[in-house]
Write a protein that holds these residues in place. Structure first.
Motif, PDB file in Angstrom:
ATOM      1  N   VAL A 106      27.174 156.846  68.374  1.00 28.37           N
ATOM      2  CA  VAL A 106      25.752 156.801  68.485  1.00 28.37           C
ATOM      3  C   VAL A 106      25.050 156.025  69.808  1.00 28.37           C
ATOM      4  O   VAL A 106      24.172 156.254  70.350  1.00 28.37           O
ATOM      5  CB  VAL A 106      24.970 156.275  67.022  1.00 28.37           C
ATOM      6  N   THR A 107      26.018 155.055  70.240  1.00 28.48           N
ATOM      7  CA  THR A 107      25.625 154.364  71.426  1.00 28.48           C
ATOM      8  C   THR A 107      26.547 155.021  72.611  1.00 28.48           C
ATOM      9  O   THR A 107      26.497 154.348  73.795  1.00 28.48           O
ATOM     10  CB  THR A 107      26.004 152.814  71.271  1.00 28.48           C
ATOM     11  N   ASP A 108      26.847 156.028  72.529  1.00 27.94           N
ATOM     12  CA  ASP A 108      27.590 156.943  73.715  1.00 27.94           C
ATOM     13  C   ASP A 108      28.888 156.210  74.249  1.00 27.94           C
ATOM     14  O   ASP A 108      29.061 156.152  75.486  1.00 27.94           O
ATOM     15  CB  ASP A 108      26.634 156.885  74.802  1.00 27.94           C
ATOM     16  N   HIS A 109      29.519 155.582  73.414  1.00 28.69           N
ATOM     17  CA  HIS A 109      30.805 154.721  73.799  1.00 28.69           C
ATOM     18  C   HIS A 109      32.070 155.423  73.095  1.00 28.69           C
ATOM     19  O   HIS A 109      33.186 155.041  73.051  1.00 28.69           O
ATOM     20  CB  HIS A 109      30.866 153.327  73.408  1.00 28.69           C
ATOM     21  N   GLY A 110      31.779 156.596  72.121  1.00 30.00           N
ATOM     22  CA  GLY A 110      32.737 157.206  71.386  1.00 30.00           C
ATOM     23  C   GLY A 110      33.478 158.424  71.996  1.00 30.00           C
ATOM     24  O   GLY A 110      33.249 158.485  73.014  1.00 30.00           O
ATOM     25  N   PRO A 111      34.338 158.794  71.020  1.00 35.29           N
ATOM     26  CA  PRO A 111      34.781 160.175  71.622  1.00 35.29           C
ATOM     27  C   PRO A 111      33.927 161.279  72.024  1.00 35.29           C
ATOM     28  O   PRO A 111      32.822 161.266  71.470  1.00 35.29           O
ATOM     29  CB  PRO A 111      35.852 160.753  70.512  1.00 35.29           C
ATOM     30  N   ALA A 112      34.191 162.044  73.306  1.00 33.44           N
ATOM     31  CA  ALA A 112      33.283 163.101  73.742  1.00 33.44           C
ATOM     32  C   ALA A 112      33.161 164.192  72.864  1.00 33.44           C
ATOM     33  O   ALA A 112      33.929 164.513  71.953  1.00 33.44           O
ATOM     34  CB  ALA A 112      33.816 163.299  75.133  1.00 33.44           C
ATOM     35  N   GLY A 113      31.923 164.885  72.776  1.00 27.61           N
ATOM     36  CA  GLY A 113      31.822 166.064  72.207  1.00 27.61           C
ATOM     37  C   GLY A 113      31.522 165.994  70.740  1.00 27.61           C
ATOM     38  O   GLY A 113      31.590 167.088  69.933  1.00 27.61           O
ATOM     39  N   LEU A 114      31.206 164.810  70.225  1.00 28.23           N
ATOM     40  CA  LEU A 114      30.910 164.676  68.770  1.00 28.23           C
ATOM     41  C   LEU A 114      29.612 164.835  68.690  1.00 28.23           C
ATOM     42  O   LEU A 114      29.137 165.052  67.477  1.00 28.23           O
ATOM     43  CB  LEU A 114      31.238 163.112  68.359  1.00 28.23           C
ATOM     44  N   LEU A 115      28.539 164.787  69.623  1.00 25.88           N
ATOM     45  CA  LEU A 115      27.154 164.942  69.463  1.00 25.88           C
ATOM     46  C   LEU A 115      26.614 166.376  70.141  1.00 25.88           C
ATOM     47  O   LEU A 115      27.541 166.644  71.067  1.00 25.88           O
ATOM     48  CB  LEU A 115      26.252 163.841  69.996  1.00 25.88           C
ATOM     49  N   PRO A 154      23.217 158.227  74.618  1.00 31.01           N
ATOM     50  CA  PRO A 154      23.228 157.640  73.659  1.00 31.01           C
ATOM     51  C   PRO A 154      21.964 158.028  72.700  1.00 31.01           C
ATOM     52  O   PRO A 154      20.981 158.293  73.036  1.00 31.01           O
ATOM     53  CB  PRO A 154      22.663 155.972  73.701  1.00 31.01           C
ATOM     54  N   LEU A 155      22.276 157.960  71.190  1.00 34.65           N
ATOM     55  CA  LEU A 155      21.226 158.561  70.350  1.00 34.65           C
ATOM     56  C   LEU A 155      20.290 157.404  70.053  1.00 34.65           C
ATOM     57  O   LEU A 155      19.052 157.596  69.547  1.00 34.65           O
ATOM     58  CB  LEU A 155      21.721 158.898  68.845  1.00 34.65           C
ATOM     59  N   VAL A 156      20.725 156.035  70.126  1.00 32.47           N
ATOM     60  CA  VAL A 156      20.124 154.823  69.999  1.00 32.47           C
ATOM     61  C   VAL A 156      20.351 153.890  71.149  1.00 32.47           C
ATOM     62  O   VAL A 156      21.411 153.723  71.652  1.00 32.47           O
ATOM     63  CB  VAL A 156      20.142 154.395  68.650  1.00 32.47           C
ATOM     64  N   ASP A 157      19.330 153.116  71.740  1.00 33.10           N
ATOM     65  CA  ASP A 157      19.496 152.323  72.775  1.00 33.10           C
ATOM     66  C   ASP A 157      20.234 151.110  72.090  1.00 33.10           C
ATOM     67  O   ASP A 157      20.084 150.643  71.135  1.00 33.10           O
ATOM     68  CB  ASP A 157      18.189 151.794  73.268  1.00 33.10           C
ATOM     69  N   PRO A 158      21.500 150.868  72.808  1.00 32.25           N
ATOM     70  CA  PRO A 158      22.264 149.718  72.304  1.00 32.25           C
ATOM     71  C   PRO A 158      21.371 148.276  72.079  1.00 32.25           C
ATOM     72  O   PRO A 158      21.764 147.455  70.983  1.00 32.25           O
ATOM     73  CB  PRO A 158      23.475 149.426  73.305  1.00 32.25           C
ATOM     74  N   ASP A 159      20.611 148.193  72.723  1.00 31.87           N
ATOM     75  CA  ASP A 159      19.571 146.878  72.584  1.00 31.87           C
ATOM     76  C   ASP A 159      18.608 147.017  71.255  1.00 31.87           C
ATOM     77  O   ASP A 159      17.922 146.063  71.000  1.00 31.87           O
ATOM     78  CB  ASP A 159      18.928 146.506  73.884  1.00 31.87           C
ATOM     79  N   GLY A 217      13.824 156.671  70.076  1.00 28.46           N
ATOM     80  CA  GLY A 217      13.064 155.502  70.403  1.00 28.46           C
ATOM     81  C   GLY A 217      12.831 154.445  69.071  1.00 28.46           C
ATOM     82  O   GLY A 217      11.773 154.113  68.915  1.00 28.46           O
ATOM     83  N   PHE A 218      13.972 154.392  68.227  1.00 31.53           N
ATOM     84  CA  PHE A 218      14.005 154.033  67.033  1.00 31.53           C
ATOM     85  C   PHE A 218      14.839 152.711  67.068  1.00 31.53           C
ATOM     86  O   PHE A 218      15.790 152.659  67.918  1.00 31.53           O
ATOM     87  CB  PHE A 218      14.168 154.580  65.741  1.00 31.53           C
ATOM     88  N   ASP A 219      14.717 151.732  66.168  1.00 30.86           N
ATOM     89  CA  ASP A 219      15.601 150.479  65.997  1.00 30.86           C
ATOM     90  C   ASP A 219      16.521 151.021  64.923  1.00 30.86           C
ATOM     91  O   ASP A 219      16.218 151.788  63.870  1.00 30.86           O
ATOM     92  CB  ASP A 219      14.795 149.151  65.578  1.00 30.86           C
ATOM     93  N   LEU A 220      17.806 150.318  65.008  1.00 29.31           N
ATOM     94  CA  LEU A 220      18.646 150.724  64.044  1.00 29.31           C
ATOM     95  C   LEU A 220      19.201 149.400  63.338  1.00 29.31           C
ATOM     96  O   LEU A 220      19.476 148.450  64.036  1.00 29.31           O
ATOM     97  CB  LEU A 220      20.045 151.366  64.625  1.00 29.31           C
ATOM     98  N   TRP A 221      18.875 149.370  61.874  1.00 28.67           N
ATOM     99  CA  TRP A 221      19.210 147.995  61.135  1.00 28.67           C
ATOM    100  C   TRP A 221      20.797 148.518  60.626  1.00 28.67           C
ATOM    101  O   TRP A 221      20.520 149.511  59.646  1.00 28.67           O
ATOM    102  CB  TRP A 221      18.401 147.572  60.299  1.00 28.67           C
ATOM    103  N   PHE A 222      21.891 148.067  60.927  1.00 28.90           N
ATOM    104  CA  PHE A 222      23.072 148.443  60.555  1.00 28.90           C
ATOM    105  C   PHE A 222      23.722 147.309  59.782  1.00 28.90           C
ATOM    106  O   PHE A 222      24.274 146.312  60.213  1.00 28.90           O
ATOM    107  CB  PHE A 222      23.687 148.766  61.657  1.00 28.90           C
ATOM    108  N   LEU A 223      24.103 147.570  58.508  1.00 27.45           N
ATOM    109  CA  LEU A 223      24.483 146.616  57.504  1.00 27.45           C
ATOM    110  C   LEU A 223      25.931 147.201  57.059  1.00 27.45           C
ATOM    111  O   LEU A 223      26.209 148.050  56.471  1.00 27.45           O
ATOM    112  CB  LEU A 223      23.685 146.445  56.209  1.00 27.45           C
TER     113      LEU A 223
END
Ligand SMILES: [Mn+2]
Length: 284
Positions: A136-145, A150-155, A105-111
């Motif tokens: 981290v938004t659950d669109h990547g290759p499977a099995g990495l987490l 998702p670890l973070v809500d894309p919004d 439940g956190f925001d991600l600021w990604f620079l």
């Protein structure tokens, strides 16, 4: 703010590139003393297998996964001490493990100059460092987490400072589609007064947040010591104007700093500048 510095020298090319020496170089530049930070040591995050796994499309996938787990354990532990973790990469492949260590439940600021939204098929390199935001938004290759979803809500993701657009199919590469819920502010809207205004606007609120700084968000004219430089980036003043309000927001859980390639800094001048700017940003 009380910081604990943790080294995560993950180089996801598996080829021993200079990102793996970045934590040592920043320590040599006196970063811990300048911050008054506690020394949390290092995680074993080495990737020495340069083979691209045929199933996931990720180089050294077992080592990347293991490094992510090790980082997550330490991040959780450091947050439990009441300190703010400052994670020194390594490259952006440290992001999934880092976020896996945070309470949900956190925001991600990604620079970052790049969108890091490749997956195992689209990535031209196979380096997990160009897939971290998709993972981290659950669109990547499977099995990495180790978790589902998702670890973070894309919004709740704010991508700041990029100047590499979504690839289109015209160049023969497969299109990269960033989740449309992700908020994006390109570098040309983060210069001069716009940088401070954006920082102040994002800082509003009470949701906990993580700040991820890929140093290639800076222009190669002011910081050339990165592996994938992109022209048209921020200068140091833009960076501090943008990140200052985020750090002072009272919302920050911690910060990750990635992609400094110490091999391209033989006299240490760039490590010195990075340490000085971090000290200015993060000291009370
Ligand atoms: Mn980048």
């Amino acid at each position: 703010m009380r910081w604990s510095v943790l080294d995560a020298p993950l180089d996801s090319s598996g080829r021993g590139r200079g990102e793996r020496w970045a934590p040592a170089a920043l320590r040599s530049a006196g970063l811990l003393g300048r911050l008054g930070a506690a020394d949390a040591g290092a995680v074993d995050a080495l990737v020495t297998d340069p083979t691209r796994d045929p199933d996931t499309g990720v180089i050294g996938v077992d080592q990347v996964r293991r490094a992510g787990r090790a980082i997550a354990v330490r991040v959780t532990e450091l947050l439990g001490t009441g300190r703010h973790p400052l994670i020194l990469g390594g490259d952006c492949a440290i992001l999934p493990g880092t976020l896996q260590g945070l309470p949900a439940g956190f925001d991600l600021w990604f620079l970052d100059a790049h969108l890091d939204f490749e997956d195992g098929r689209t990535s031209p390199t196979g380096e997990a460092a160009d897939m971290d935001l998709s993972i981290v938004t659950d669109h990547g290759p499977a099995g990495l987490l180790d978790r589902e979803g998702p670890l973070v809500d894309p919004d709740q993701v704010h991508v700041l400072g990029h100047r590499v657009p979504d690839r289109d199919t015209a160049d023969g590469m497969e299109a990269v589609r960033v989740d449309p819920a992700v908020h994006r502010v390109p570098a040309d809207r983060l210069r001069g007064p716009d940088a401070a205004a954006m920082g102040r606007a994002l800082a509003v609120g009470t949701t906990p947040a993580w700040l991820h700084l890929d140093l290639d968000v800076l222009d190669p004219l002011v910081l050339p010591a990165v592996s994938y430089p992109e022209p048209g980036g921020l200068d140091w003043d833009d960076l501090t104007a943008l990140a200052g309000p985020l750090v002072r927001s009272g919302r920050l859980l911690g910060m990750s700093v990635t992609d400094f390639n110490a091999d391209e800094d033989p006299d240490g001048r760039h490590a010195e500048r990075i340490a000085a700017v971090l000290a200015e940003l993060l000291s009370d």
